[in-house]
Design an enzyme around this catalytic site. Structure first.
Site, PDB file in Angstrom:
ATOM      1  N   GLU A 198      -0.115  -1.821   4.457  1.00  0.00           N
ATOM      2  CA  GLU A 198       0.813  -1.228   3.505  1.00  0.00           C
ATOM      3  C   GLU A 198       0.230  -0.081   2.702  1.00  0.00           C
ATOM      4  OE1 GLU A 198      -0.989  -4.940   1.365  1.00  0.00           O
ATOM      5  OE2 GLU A 198      -0.362  -4.383   3.382  1.00  0.00           O
ATOM      6  N   GLU A 215       6.059  -4.391   5.156  1.00  0.00           N
ATOM      7  CA  GLU A 215       5.163  -3.358   4.640  1.00  0.00           C
ATOM      8  C   GLU A 215       5.849  -2.489   3.594  1.00  0.00           C
ATOM      9  OE1 GLU A 215       2.137  -3.804   5.392  1.00  0.00           O
ATOM     10  OE2 GLU A 215       2.647  -5.278   6.926  1.00  0.00           O
TER      11      GLU A 215
END
Length: 847
Positions: free
Chosen positions: A265, A299
């Protein structure tokens, strides 16, 4: 903190990094410099930062030169000054060189081969949890947030991507281009990212002023539309859900050929395995498509929960990952309601149940000292158990109340760091419930309860009790101590009425008046509770008799999974579970069939010969009508879950059931696919596995070739995993060897070996390969991948093999994820105990 040599002192706090890097892809190295603007909060003549596998060529603080001492064991450097730097602002300047490694962490090399057979190199980063220090010297702890001003100098013609948008790209001579990127918001070092290589960017999709694009190797542009659709929906959904605008300037989704995890992420520059991003619905199975959507949503959820608001230290990583797990399903459910992903989440919760019933489980939050400890936190307890607990809380409080609490949490702590108590306080402020008291009983305690229901003093009353559920490997003292505050949702069918009751069950038995004589009771209504259910014989019999009348599909899933867990724990016998399964012939839901067939296949490992043949025939007889009803080809207007069920039925009837006609049909379909005929993706995925499970050497050679040449990354992964499923010992040995000779990418080696370890006939052979090549495999794989490679030992059950596995780990160190490996080994012991209890009596019952 002062006593932990892995932690940094707090006499300097970073505020801004100006980072300059010059990667040399041809020679696998990089040069760099960084200016770190800091606040000196306590005068000091030493500056301690994190650095690993870097050579520092120059160091100074403001204008004062500093000498450098390396503390390699603790991944730190110490800058010594002749005189102390006083309180106030200062700049730490460092110049350094490093290597683009092949370990899939830090700043590393990835490669791909184009259609002409030419290999190309990419430089890419993976910093979570503690590997930013391998790319540049930094204060590499999550609460030491700062902004990042990044520039990259790369060879002309290469694409460069980082967290911010490109603000300038100028040729600087020598065949090089300097890219400068917009400065980031305040964030942790593990979220910094840069990717360099011969890559393409899709046309962007604009969502509320934010440009979203997919960055990929050349030739994959046609596989980007689905990812862009999911990302566009997710970004808008999360802005609305959180009530906070997307916190970065742009969103690039980067497909990386070599990647150890599923995705990462990094703010505005999210990196993915190709198979989880480049998904085309026309050639991707429903399971693969759902997985890609969920990972993309996961994410993007992190942009708020993790990037904007970050845990203070790695013991709180569950705050990031559990919430992103919860939100991935929430967003995907909104994106495609017909996928019923909250129902599918029961499979993820079941995996957490399986680990959390062991003596070697851990609390969701526990102490993290070293980088290895931090890496070990990325497991099923952080993600799936943590996500399950949040879902349980949401359903108990109500979705609106839960969301209001989350919004308060994010508003209060934006751009800062938090502890677990901050989340409970924020949610608690939106309700009268004592959220901290309830949730602390779950987050800081290992395991979970078995909630039992028995008849009470009158026909209208039932009594609820709790105790710890475990597989028999927990000692008496540990199993008996403590309790949970359990949010129990009960649905009762009594006196002709259906009523729902919410109970916060504590340590003492609790009576519940249902308002009339009980006809049936569902103890985990909605299937959201993180507890096992046990019914007294009378109540259990009534429920089994009405299972399709009073239980939803997810509740039937939970009922089946709880019933098999009782077998593993020795509370019931395997033949009782087989009898229960036989009563599900009318089932139409794919997830219920998944749990049924999965547990029946697990039971098949404790019997052989005639008994195994009988069990195979029973399962084939259960699923054959499902396959007959659905047919082998997709029907017009058919839903995605029926397509998934068809694939499951094909695999089960042909592979586990060993139906000769179905096996032949699978082989024909696979051959047709190889000749260019379109085959339904769900059927093709199943057929590929069947060909492997019944295949010979010529099939194996085709699978090796297809593992790198198949048209889609999803299909390539099917072939990689299937290499471990062949029925011939020599072929399984060859498959494992491919992991060491470079044929199989290191990112996929752990998957192939895990599959080989789970091979019913040749798992012990695969284990011998692992033991014999332990050092080579540890050199090949990132340390965090080793526990995932070893997950296949959880399926073994032979006592002699188990003894060898346990003896091996008594004398061999697991660098990262040692607790996960201990859990694998303990689960193996559970299998051995199951075999010893059930092998003879299940065989007798089947005969």
């Amino acid at each position: 903190m002062a006593d932990n040599p892995y932690r940094l002192p707090r006499d300097l706090l970073p505020r801004r990094y100006v980072l300059h890097l010059e990667p040399d892809l041809e020679h696998a190295r990089f040069d760099g410099s960084v200016d770190i603007a800091v606040d000196v909060v306590a005068s000091t003549d030493t500056v301690v930062l994190n650095a690993a596998e870097l050579e520092i060529t120059a160091a100074r603080v403001d204008a004062a030169e500093a000498s450098v001492t390396y503390e390699a064991e603790h991944e730190r450097i110490v800058l010594a000054l002749d005189s102390a730097v006083g309180e106030g602002p200062a700049v730490v300047h460092l110049e350094f060189t490093g290597t683009l490694n092949d370990k899939l962490c830090g700043f590393y090399r990835s490669t791909y081969t184009d259609d002409a057979g030419e290999e190309h190199t990419i430089a890419v980063t993976q910093f979570e949890s503690t590997d930013a220090r391998r790319a540049f010297p930094c204060f590499d702890e999550p609460d030491m947030k700062a902004t990042f001003d990044v520039s990259l100098v790369v060879s002309d013609g290469l694409t460069a991507v980082s967290n911010g948008a490109v603000t300038s790209a100028e040729q600087v001579g020598g065949g090089r281009t300097a890219f400068h990127f917009a400065e980031t918001m305040v964030m942790s070092t593990y979220l910094v990212a840069f990717v360099v290589g011969e890559l393409e960017r899709s046309a962007p999709v604009s969502v509320r002023g934010v440009d979203i694009a997919v960055v990929h190797r050349p030739g994959e542009a046609e596989r980007t539309a689905f990812a862009l659709e999911v990302a566009a929906h997710s970004l808008a959904f999360f802005e609305d859900y959180f009530g906070i605008a997307y916190p970065a300037g742009k969103l690039d989704l980067v497909a990386v050929p070599d990647f150890a995890f599923g995705a990462m992420e990094n703010l505005g520059c999210v990196t993915f395995r190709e198979a989880l991003l480049l998904a085309d619905p026309t050639d991707t199975s429903q399971a693969e498509l759902t997985r890609a959507a969920i990972v993309i949503a996961h994410e993007i959820a992190h942009m708020w929960f993790g990037d904007l608001v970050t845990m203070r230290w790695w013991n709180g990583i569950w705050l990031n990952e559990a919430f992103a797990t919860h939100m991935e399903v929430t967003a995907t459910d909104d994106f495609r309601p017909d996928w019923k992903v909250w129902q599918q989440f029961a499979l993820e919760r079941a995996a957490a149940f399986d680990v959390d019933a062991l003596a070697s489980t851990r609390p969701v939050e526990y102490e993290v000292v070293s980088p290895a400890d931090a890496d070990g936190m990325f497991d099923v307890l952080t993600y799936e158990k943590g996500g399950s607990l949040l879902r349980m809380l949401e359903q108990f409080l109500g979705p609106d109340t839960f969301r209001e609490g989350i919004r308060r949490y994010l508003r209060q702590h934006a751009n800062a760091n938090t502890d677990t108590g901050d989340l409970w306080d924020a949610i608690g402020s939106a309700t009268d419930a004592d959220v901290p008291a309830v949730m602390d009983s779950w987050i800081y305690r290992r395991g979970y309860p078995l909630v039992s229901v028995t008849a009470g003093a009158t026909p209208a009353v039932v009594e609820l009790t709790q105790e710890r559920f475990h597989f028999g490997t927990v000692d008496g003292a540990d199993g008996a101590g403590g309790s949970w505050l359990v949010p129990v949702i009960v649905r009762a069918h009594a006196a002709g009425e259906v009523t729902e009751h919410r109970v916060l069950l504590g340590p003492e038995p609790q009576s519940l008046d249902l308002g009339g004589a009980v006809e049936a009771i569902v103890l985990n209504a909605g299937g959201h509770g993180f507890y096992r259910s046990h019914y007294s014989p009378g109540l259990g019999a009534r429920l089994r008799a009405a299972v399709f009348d009073v239980m939803s599909a997810v509740e039937r899933f939970v009922f089946v999974d709880d019933s098999y867990a009782a077998v593993l724990a020795g509370h019931s016998q395997a033949r009782e579970f087989v009898d229960l399964a036989a009563g599900f012939a009318a089932e139409t839901d794919v997830d219920v069939w998944r749990v049924l067939t999965g547990h029946l296949e697990a039971l098949s490992r404790v019997v052989d010969g005639v008994a195994l043949d009988r069990l195979r025939s029973l399962v084939a007889a259960l699923l054959s009508p499902v396959l007959d009803r659905l047919g082998w080809e997709a029907a017009t207007g058919e839903g995605p879950r029926d397509r998934a069920l068809r694939g499951l039925a094909v695999r089960t009837v042909a592979d586990f059931g060993r139906d000769d006609v179905a096996v032949a049909r699978c082989r024909d379909l696979h051959t047709a696919h190889l000749s260019g005929v379109d085959v339904d993706p769900d059927v093709l995925a199943a057929a590929t596995g069947v060909v492997a499970a019944t295949g010979a050497a010529d099939d194996f050679d085709v699978f090796v070739e297809r593992s790198t040449s198949a048209a889609s990354p999803q299909e390539q992964m099917r072939y990689v995993a299937a290499l471990g499923r062949f029925p011939d010992a020599g072929l399984v040995g060859r498959a494992c060897a491919l992991c060491l000779d470079g044929t199989v990418r290191s990112q996929n080696a752990m998957i192939l070996i895990a599959t080989a370890l789970a091979n019913r006939d040749h798992g012990p052979l695969a284990w011998s390969f692992v033991a014999d090549n332990w050092e080579a495999l540890n050199e090949l794989l990132p340390a965090s991948a080793v526990p995932r490679m070893l997950s296949g030992i959880r399926t073994l059950s032979e006592p002699t093999v188990a003894a060898g596995v346990m003896a091996f780990f008594d004398s061999h160190e697991v660098v990262s994820g040692a607790l996960q490996v201990a859990q694998h080994v303990e689960r193996l012991r559970v299998n051995v105990a199951l075999r010893e209890r059930e092998s003879e009596r299940l065989a007798a019952a089947l005969r």
